[in-house]
Design an enzyme around this catalytic site. Structure first.
Site, short mmCIF file in Angstrom:
data_model
loop_
_atom_site.label_atom_id
_atom_site.label_comp_id
_atom_site.label_asym_id
_atom_site.label_seq_id
_atom_site.Cartn_x
_atom_site.Cartn_y
_atom_site.Cartn_z
CB VAL A 1 -0.94 0.01 1.23
CG1 VAL A 1 -1.78 1.26 1.25
CG2 VAL A 1 -1.82 -1.23 1.23
N GLY B 1 4.10 1.71 -0.76
CA GLY B 1 4.90 1.84 -1.98
C GLY B 1 4.07 2.31 -3.16
CB ALA C 1 7.55 1.16 1.07
CG HIS D 1 -29.75 7.21 -12.41
ND1 HIS D 1 -28.75 6.42 -12.96
CD2 HIS D 1 -30.19 8.02 -13.41
CE1 HIS D 1 -28.61 6.74 -14.25
NE2 HIS D 1 -29.46 7.69 -14.54
#
Ligand code: FAD
Length: 474
Positions: A191, A193, A276, A451
């Protein structure tokens, strides 16, 4: 005699400060000790998350996204802008201002809730006393009926690529580059990196990510990871899988990397290297030898399902204990422990913790992946819906990715939801609510969704579980 509290919390990250506030709300006399110092050398509450983690990374992700959009998104809308330039002082300064606003905010919350803050390092002594060594080296001891350990985590350092804070950096360093590195190497496609790699790629760096595992984002559902890998490659993130870093040497012209992949030894020179490769629980100077608190084989504080250490009145929460290293996981443990201490019914449902990666497109999921269910022999059915068929996503020019919903084949209970696409960090919340209430795909399929919104992808994926999606073939 030392001052006596009902609760002392060691660590003011999202686990500790939340525990302290909740304990104080419940009428418990609470103190919270934290050792973190900010960029200005002054104490800064909020831990990794607020100072060098969640918040600053999102600030830079957002700034870099604006920059990237100028060249890559605006022209589609018929908008052209001349040569965009970045003022790095403002870019990093905006992030620092946000950090300061939030770390200062914790101080105000402590004041409002009557939590007593202490700035320095807290060490648990036998008998639930805590020795505080202040930033000036002065020591004092306070004690409590309950102590909550929330000391968090620190980046893992590779012995052959040690952090020097200049060329080889951790997350904190990569959030503070004073100029855009021409070539950025990242070790680890997790995550952190991916998020920080994305920031600097968007700002113009050539980014190469070296990942030891053969599969990309193996923690996520395979269908989702496949889309994410394709989109990241399109953005120019060069992700090398099954590649193991052997050496990183800082020379005049950059950091010289040697890594091995299936074709043998490879070489790469980068200007900056972000390592990382994960984080480890931080317990240095936290425990006197005779407290009885134990660590597990990975150095995490050993706790039971109630975050209790087995030592009377001593609890531990957040990154310092087992479970995913996520701010919201730690915060919920903090709330639960405060409530247990106050004799109330705290709870954390570890099965519905949402995971989010704030890249472009975003990735989010909760519950089991299809592979996990297959391996466990659970009968399941799958529905999915692409953002390409969602009017709002097309109007935004962000019609990438899909929502995939997995439900039990017999009971229809939702077992997992996996998403890649625009705004999925927010869309996952609806699915977490449904899962928390033990909802079925039928439940979500029968709920009215506005919508045109991105949430229609969740609705249609739920319909698709039963092969009755309206806006795609089933
Ligand atoms: C770049 C990056 C991005 C991230 N992004 C996200 C995200 O988007 N979402 C998410 O959920 N998570 C994210 N995380 C993870 C998240 O930051 C951690 O899971 C979270 O901060 C853990 O909270 P914690 O309170 O357990 O520990 P920490 O936040 O690490 O806080 C622990 C605190 O305790 C203090 N301390 C330690 N020992 C002592 C002691 N003996 N005495 C006094 N104080 C002590 C430390 O100084 C620190 O202030 C990210 C992490 C990084 C590095």
């Amino acid at each position: 005699m030392s001052e006596k509290y009902d609760v002392i919390v060691i660590g003011a990250g999202p686990a500790g400060y939340v525990a302290a506030i909740r304990a104080a709300q419940l009428g418990l006399k609470t103190a919270c000790i934290d050792a973190f110092t900010g960029k200005d050398g002054k104490p800064a509450l909020g831990g990794t998350c607020l100072n060098v983690g969640c918040i600053p990374s999102k600030a830079l992700l957002d700034s870099s996204r604006q920059f990237w959009n100028i060249a890559h998104n605006l022209p589609v809308h018929g908008i052209s802008v001349g040569d965009a330039k970045v003022d790095m002082g403002t870019f990093i300064g905006r992030k620092d201002k946000i950090v300061k606003q939030f770390t200062g905010g914790i101080g105000q919350l402590f004041k409002a809730n009557k939590v007593t803050p202490f700035f320095g390092t807290g060490k648990l002594l036998k008998g639930n006393s805590v020795e505080i060594t202040g930033t000036d080296g002065k020591k004092e001891t306070i004690s409590a009926t309950n102590v909550i350990l929330a000391s968090g985590s620190v980046p893992i350092e590779l012995p052959f690529a040690k952090f020097d804070g200049k060329a080889i950096v951790d997350n904190a360093g990569a959030l503070d580059f004073t100029e855009v590195p021409k070539r950025l190497g990242v070790i680890g496609a997790g995550v952190i990196g991916l998020e920080l790699g994305s920031v600097w790629r968007r700002m113009g760096s050539e980014v190469t990510i070296i990942e030891a595992l053969p599969d990309f984002l193996s923690v996520a559902d395979a269908d989702i990871a496949k889309v994410a890998a394709r989109e990241f490659a399109k953005q120019g993130l060069d992700i090398k899988l099954d590649a193991k870093l052997n050496k990183a040497e800082v020379k005049k012209d950059g950091v010289h990397l040697v890594y091995t992949n299936k074709d043998g030894e490879q070489k790469l020179v980068v200007d900056k290297l972000l390592v990382a490769v994960g984080r480890r629980a931080y317990t240095q100077n936290l425990l006197a030898d005779d407290t009885g608190v134990k660590l597990d084989e990975r150095g995490r504080i050993l706790v039971d399902e109630h975050c209790h250490t087995g030592v009377d009145g001593v609890w531990a929460i957040g990154d310092a204990v087992r479970g995913p290293m996520l701010a919201h996981k730690g915060s919920e443990e903090g709330v639960a422990v405060a409530e247990w201490i106050a004799g109330k019914a705290g709870h954390v449902n570890y099965d519905t913790i949402p995971f989010v990666i704030y890249t472009e497109p975003e990735v989010a999921w909760a519950g089991k992946t299809e592979k996990e269910l297959k391996d466990a022999g659970v009968p399941y059915k799958v529905g999915s819906f692409p953002f390409a068929a969602i009017g709002r996503a097309v109007a935004m020019n962000e019609a990438i990715g899909q929502v995939k919903m997995i439900a039990h084949a017999e009971t229809d209970r939702i077992l997992g939801v996996h998403m890649v696409g625009p705004g999925v960090s927010e869309l996952i919340a609806e699915c977490v609510v449904a899962m928390e209430f033990k909802g079925s795909s039928e439940d979500l399929a029968r709920i009215v969704h506005a919508h045109p919104t991105l949430s229609e992808a969740v609705h249609e994926a739920a319909l698709s579980v039963d092969k009755r999606a309206i806006h795609k073939g089933n």
